[in-house]
Every structure is written in structure tokens, then in C-alpha cells.
Design a protein around this motif. Structure first.
Motif, PDB file in Angstrom:
ATOM      1  N   LYS A  57       0.817  -1.209   0.000  1.00  0.00           N
ATOM      2  CA  LYS A  57       0.000   0.000   0.000  1.00  0.00           C
ATOM      3  C   LYS A  57       0.856   1.266   0.000  1.00  0.00           C
ATOM      4  N   LEU A  58       0.283   2.311  -0.589  1.00  0.00           N
ATOM      5  CA  LEU A  58       0.934   3.606  -0.637  1.00  0.00           C
ATOM      6  C   LEU A  58       0.798   4.291   0.722  1.00  0.00           C
ATOM      7  N   LYS A  59       1.917   4.657   1.318  1.00  0.00           N
ATOM      8  CA  LYS A  59       1.922   5.210   2.667  1.00  0.00           C
ATOM      9  C   LYS A  59       2.104   6.724   2.695  1.00  0.00           C
ATOM     10  N   LYS A  60       2.939   7.275   1.778  1.00  0.00           N
ATOM     11  CA  LYS A  60       3.294   8.684   1.885  1.00  0.00           C
ATOM     12  C   LYS A  60       3.562   9.280   0.513  1.00  0.00           C
ATOM     13  N   LEU A  61       3.141  10.543   0.336  1.00  0.00           N
ATOM     14  CA  LEU A  61       3.447  11.319  -0.862  1.00  0.00           C
ATOM     15  C   LEU A  61       4.077  12.632  -0.430  1.00  0.00           C
ATOM     16  N   GLU A  62       5.261  12.898  -0.976  1.00  0.00           N
ATOM     17  CA  GLU A  62       5.965  14.143  -0.682  1.00  0.00           C
ATOM     18  C   GLU A  62       6.134  14.930  -1.976  1.00  0.00           C
ATOM     19  N   SER A  63       6.029  16.253  -1.900  1.00  0.00           N
ATOM     20  CA  SER A  63       6.253  17.111  -3.062  1.00  0.00           C
ATOM     21  C   SER A  63       7.369  18.097  -2.775  1.00  0.00           C
ATOM     22  N   VAL A  84       8.337  23.506 -11.564  1.00  0.00           N
ATOM     23  CA  VAL A  84       8.622  22.072 -11.486  1.00  0.00           C
ATOM     24  C   VAL A  84       8.203  21.556 -10.115  1.00  0.00           C
ATOM     25  N   CYS A  85       7.599  20.367 -10.100  1.00  0.00           N
ATOM     26  CA  CYS A  85       7.246  19.692  -8.845  1.00  0.00           C
ATOM     27  C   CYS A  85       7.585  18.214  -8.969  1.00  0.00           C
ATOM     28  N   PHE A  86       8.580  17.789  -8.190  1.00  0.00           N
ATOM     29  CA  PHE A  86       8.900  16.379  -8.099  1.00  0.00           C
ATOM     30  C   PHE A  86       8.097  15.753  -6.956  1.00  0.00           C
ATOM     31  N   VAL A  87       7.767  14.482  -7.125  1.00  0.00           N
ATOM     32  CA  VAL A  87       6.951  13.752  -6.155  1.00  0.00           C
ATOM     33  C   VAL A  87       7.713  12.498  -5.728  1.00  0.00           C
ATOM     34  N   ARG A  88       7.768  12.269  -4.425  1.00  0.00           N
ATOM     35  CA  ARG A  88       8.336  11.020  -3.911  1.00  0.00           C
ATOM     36  C   ARG A  88       7.236  10.204  -3.259  1.00  0.00           C
ATOM     37  N   ALA A  89       7.084   8.982  -3.726  1.00  0.00           N
ATOM     38  CA  ALA A  89       6.085   8.066  -3.184  1.00  0.00           C
ATOM     39  C   ALA A  89       6.787   7.027  -2.328  1.00  0.00           C
ATOM     40  N   THR A  90       6.191   6.712  -1.176  1.00  0.00           N
ATOM     41  CA  THR A  90       6.744   5.711  -0.269  1.00  0.00           C
ATOM     42  C   THR A  90       5.670   4.679   0.044  1.00  0.00           C
ATOM     43  N   ALA A  91       6.014   3.402  -0.108  1.00  0.00           N
ATOM     44  CA  ALA A  91       5.099   2.308   0.224  1.00  0.00           C
ATOM     45  C   ALA A  91       5.272   1.925   1.691  1.00  0.00           C
ATOM     46  N   GLU A  92       4.364   1.094   2.181  1.00  0.00           N
ATOM     47  CA  GLU A  92       4.381   0.735   3.604  1.00  0.00           C
ATOM     48  C   GLU A  92       5.611  -0.067   4.000  1.00  0.00           C
ATOM     49  N   ASP A  93       6.309  -0.678   3.023  1.00  0.00           N
ATOM     50  CA  ASP A  93       7.533  -1.410   3.338  1.00  0.00           C
ATOM     51  C   ASP A  93       8.778  -0.538   3.211  1.00  0.00           C
ATOM     52  N   GLY A  94       8.584   0.755   2.927  1.00  0.00           N
ATOM     53  CA  GLY A  94       9.704   1.676   2.811  1.00  0.00           C
ATOM     54  C   GLY A  94      10.214   1.880   1.405  1.00  0.00           C
ATOM     55  N   ALA A  95       9.747   1.117   0.427  1.00  0.00           N
ATOM     56  CA  ALA A  95      10.175   1.307  -0.960  1.00  0.00           C
ATOM     57  C   ALA A  95       9.748   2.689  -1.446  1.00  0.00           C
ATOM     58  N   GLN A  96      10.629   3.323  -2.245  1.00  0.00           N
ATOM     59  CA  GLN A  96      10.361   4.683  -2.696  1.00  0.00           C
ATOM     60  C   GLN A  96      10.592   4.824  -4.193  1.00  0.00           C
ATOM     61  N   GLY A  97       9.950   5.836  -4.765  1.00  0.00           N
ATOM     62  CA  GLY A  97      10.166   6.167  -6.159  1.00  0.00           C
ATOM     63  C   GLY A  97       9.908   7.644  -6.386  1.00  0.00           C
ATOM     64  N   TRP A  98      10.530   8.170  -7.443  1.00  0.00           N
ATOM     65  CA  TRP A  98      10.399   9.590  -7.792  1.00  0.00           C
ATOM     66  C   TRP A  98       9.588   9.753  -9.068  1.00  0.00           C
ATOM     67  N   GLY A  99       8.715  10.737  -9.074  1.00  0.00           N
ATOM     68  CA  GLY A  99       7.961  11.126 -10.252  1.00  0.00           C
ATOM     69  C   GLY A  99       7.867  12.631 -10.341  1.00  0.00           C
ATOM     70  N   GLN A 100       6.994  13.100 -11.215  1.00  0.00           N
ATOM     71  CA  GLN A 100       6.861  14.541 -11.438  1.00  0.00           C
ATOM     72  C   GLN A 100       5.457  14.855 -11.918  1.00  0.00           C
ATOM     73  N   VAL A 101       4.883  15.941 -11.442  1.00  0.00           N
ATOM     74  CA  VAL A 101       3.653  16.454 -12.022  1.00  0.00           C
ATOM     75  C   VAL A 101       4.019  17.244 -13.279  1.00  0.00           C
ATOM     76  N   ALA A 102       3.028  17.608 -14.066  1.00  0.00           N
ATOM     77  CA  ALA A 102       3.294  18.384 -15.273  1.00  0.00           C
ATOM     78  C   ALA A 102       3.874  19.752 -14.911  1.00  0.00           C
ATOM     79  N   PRO A 103       4.834  20.239 -15.695  1.00  0.00           N
ATOM     80  CA  PRO A 103       5.411  21.557 -15.409  1.00  0.00           C
ATOM     81  C   PRO A 103       4.448  22.690 -15.776  1.00  0.00           C
ATOM     82  N   TYR A 104       4.863  23.901 -15.435  1.00  0.00           N
ATOM     83  CA  TYR A 104       4.085  25.130 -15.580  1.00  0.00           C
ATOM     84  C   TYR A 104       3.041  25.204 -14.459  1.00  0.00           C
ATOM     85  N   CYS A 105       3.113  26.264 -13.676  1.00  0.00           N
ATOM     86  CA  CYS A 105       2.234  26.420 -12.505  1.00  0.00           C
ATOM     87  C   CYS A 105       2.234  25.147 -11.650  1.00  0.00           C
TER      88      CYS A 105
END
Length: 367
Positions: A2-8, A14-35
Motif C-alpha cells: 500500500k501507498l503510505k506517503k506522498l511528498e512534493s 517544477v514539482c517532483f513527487v516522492r512516493a513511499t510504500a508501507e515497506d519503505g520502498a520509494q520512487g520519484w515522479g513529477q507532475v506536469a510543469p508550468y504552474c
């Protein structure tokens, strides 16, 4: 899991997003740029409350739940924010499995042919031609896109006669072997678009993007039916019903979803599958050197109906100062007109810690 945490991590572009699962696994993504700072608010207020606690293994279900819970907000900002979660979870999956994202969606690492994409209209035809020649000599590009008309210009040019001058100027400078593409950015009425299109055909232009206001499907269809040149579009569209109508109606010849405007890789794959069933190619929109172009590179290595080339912006600090200093490693090195998707896990890129330290930070966690 399960998804535990979302950080921006956000500035206004630019806005990067870090997602963390309940086991501690993490990944980086991004919302669309501009505003992007506005999109970050949407992420935390309208996406995170529904996505947190859901299974990271079913991104489609997660995104559909967000869409359904926020059904009164069918437009762009919600999809832009959803893309940040989607792309972070794909990175998480890739790192968990030790595979690049392209391998998770049916592809392989390797090279992608790129076209040098100009974003400028305030450049003279001679200067644009000289810029393209330098890029060809330095990096081996054999395909180039430039701007015609004025952006949403109501049949007006950026200045009088520019379009009629730049098309033959670029062709003469680069020769007959270069693939040339143009973008009208919703400039023309159907009659004017067809008139310009005939000139483009005479100069061997192979790609005619957004000739009419993109939301006017019937206008674009008139142009598509009247010309032999490939009419292309779709970058702004984020609703699946619009994509279904565009594909079933053959509104354009080549489809151009933007991974982040549309809401992420999973939703873009839905469009690509519809296009594949209709035997239509997909040449995505990727107009800056944030993560969106890297996402698109992975996508194109996996699509059986990928178009001829990747859009690769040629603009630097004078045009996009906000795309500077984002990464510790350069994912966009060009050799012989190609960029490369590596076999590194996830997206295969490392964000710059200094940029992240300067960004506005916000976190949402599952209760």
C-alpha cells in the motif's frame, strides 16, 4: 503493497513527487510543469486523500478512484497531479524489481531517435536555420521541428511573412534528406490551415501539428481530410472520452499524448492501446527537459505503434531557466541523433539534492 506517503518538492515551474510504500520502498515522479506549485496543492488536497492506502500494484485502479472521487473536477490540473503519483510508483516498481520502467511495460532499454524541437517564434528564419545546422553537425540530428503561425493566432503570423519565409529557408539549409516538422499551436482556421498545408506539402514537410484550435475537432478533421501530409495533435487532451472520439473519428493522422498532461504512464498506455487497435502511430509531446521527456523515452521503447521519433527540446537557460540543475546525471545526451534509455532501475536518473533542498516541501501520509 500500500501507498503510505506522498511528498512534493516544488517551485513555480517544477514539482517532483516522492512516493513511499508501507515497506519503505520509494520512487520519484513529477507532475506536469508550468504552474507546478498550483498542481502540488491539487496533489495533496484532491489526489493524496484517495490514493494513500491503496495498492501500489494497481495504478489504473488508483487513478480511476481519484478520477471518480473528484468527478466534479474533470480537467487538466487533476490529471497533472495524478501523473506525479503514477510516475513515482513506476519508479518505485522499477527499483523494487531492478528493471528500467520500459521493461515493466513491455519494452527494452536502447536508443530512441530524436527530433530537435524548437520552442521559439521570436527567432528569424535565418537564425533558426543556422541553429539547426549547428545541432546537426554537433549531435547528428536528422529531424527538426520549428514553429509557424502565431500561438492560437487567429490566422495571424508571428510577424508578416515569417511562415512563408521560414519553411523554404529551413529546407534549403538542411537539404532534402532532413525530416522537417512544424507546429502551428492552434493558429489557423480550416481554410487558412489547408492553404498553409499545401505549401508545407510542396516543401516536403512531414508533420503538421495543431493546425487549428485543438479543441475544435471538426475543424482539424477538415484539414486532415484535405491534405496528404500527416496532421498531428492531442497534446492538450486529458479526458479519455476525447481520445476515444479523436481516434474513432480519425481527427488526426498521428496522436501526441503528453504523459504528464494526460495523467501518467498508465493512462497514456490506455491511449496507446486504443491507437494501436486503430493502427495509428503515437508520437508523444515532450516539450522540455524535465522528467517528462525521460518518461516518454521509456514509453517509446515499449510501444509497438511508437512514432518515428522522440520530441527533444533544444532550448536552454535563455528560454527554460527553470529546467537547469534538476539532475545529477544527464539523461538527455544526444549521439548520432539518438538518446538512450539505460538499463538502470526505474527511471535511471538521480535528482539534484541542492535543487530539492531549495524547493518548497509538503507531505501527505496515510492515517
Amino acid at each position: 503493497m500500500k501507498l503510505k506517503k506522498l511528498e512534493s518538492f516544488t517551485d513555480s515551474f517544477v514539482c517532483f513527487v516522492r512516493a513511499t510504500a508501507e515497506d519503505g520502498a520509494q520512487g520519484w515522479g513529477q507532475v506536469a510543469p508550468y504552474c507546478a506549485d498550483i498542481t502540488a496543492q491539487v496533489l495533496h488536497r484532491q489526489v493524496a486523500p484517495h490514493a494513500l492506502g491503496m495498492d501500489c500494484g494497481d495504478i489504473d485502479a488508483m487513478l480511476d478512484t481519484v478520477r471518480d472521487r473528484e468527478h466534479k473536477f474533470p480537467g487538466s490540473y487533476l490529471r497533472r497531479a495524478m501523473g506525479g503519483v503514477d510516475t513515482a510508483i513506476w519508479d518505485m516498481r522499477g527499483k523494487r524489481e531492478g528493471k528500467p520502467v520500459c521493461a515493466l511495460i513491455g519494452g527494452t532499454p536502447g536508443r530512441v531517435r530524436a527530433y530537435a524541437s524548437s520552442m521559439k517564434r521570436d527567432v528569424t528564419p535565418a537564425d533558426e536555420a543556422e541553429r539547426f545546422q549547428r545541432l546537426r553537425d554537433a549531435h547528428g540530428f536528422d529531424a527538426f521541428k520549428f514553429r509557424i503561425g502565431a500561438e492560437v493566432g487567429r490566422d495571424k503570423d508571428e510577424w508578416e511573412g515569417r511562415t512563408e519565409e521560414i519553411v523554404p529557408t529551413i529546407r534549403k539549409a538542411l537539404g532534402d534528406d532532413a525530416a522537417l516538422l512544424v507546429d502551428a499551436n492552434s493558429c489557423y482556421s480550416p481554410a487558412k490551415a489547408i492553404e498553409v498545408g499545401k505549401m508545407l506539402e510542396d516543401s516536403g514537410i512531414s508533420h503538421y501539428e495543431e493546425p487549428c484550435p485543438y479543441w475544435e475537432f471538426a475543424q482539424t478533421k477538415q484539414v486532415t481530410d484535405a491534405l496528404s501530409i500527416d496532421v498531428c495533435g492531442g497534446e492538450q487532451d486529458c479526458m479519455m472520452a476525447n481520445w476515444q472520439g479523436m481516434i474513432e473519428g480519425r481527427i488526426v493522422d498521428v496522436l501526441q499524448p503528453d504523459v504528464l498532461y494526460l495523467g501518467g504512464i498508465a493512462r497514456t498506455l490506455r491511449v496507446a492501446r486504443m491507437a494501436e487497435a486503430a493502427k495509428m502511430p503515437v508520437t508523444p509531446h515532450a516539450a522540455n527537459l524535465t522528467l517528462v521527456t525521460l518518461f516518454t523515452m521509456h514509453l517509446m521503447r515499449a510501444l509497438p505503434n511508437a512514432g518515428k521519433y522522440l520530441e527533444l527540446s533544444i532550448e536552454g537557460p535563455d528560454y527554460y531557466p527553470w529546467q537547469e540543475g534538476l539532475f545529477r546525471n544527464d539523461p538527455y545526451e544526444v549521439s548520432e541523433g539518438h538518446v538512450t534509455v539505460t538499463d538502470a532501475p526505474g527511471w535511471g536518473v538521480e535528482l539534484c539534492p541542492d535543487w530539492l533542498d531549495r524547493a518548497e516541501y509538503r507531505v501527505s501520509e496515510a492515517g
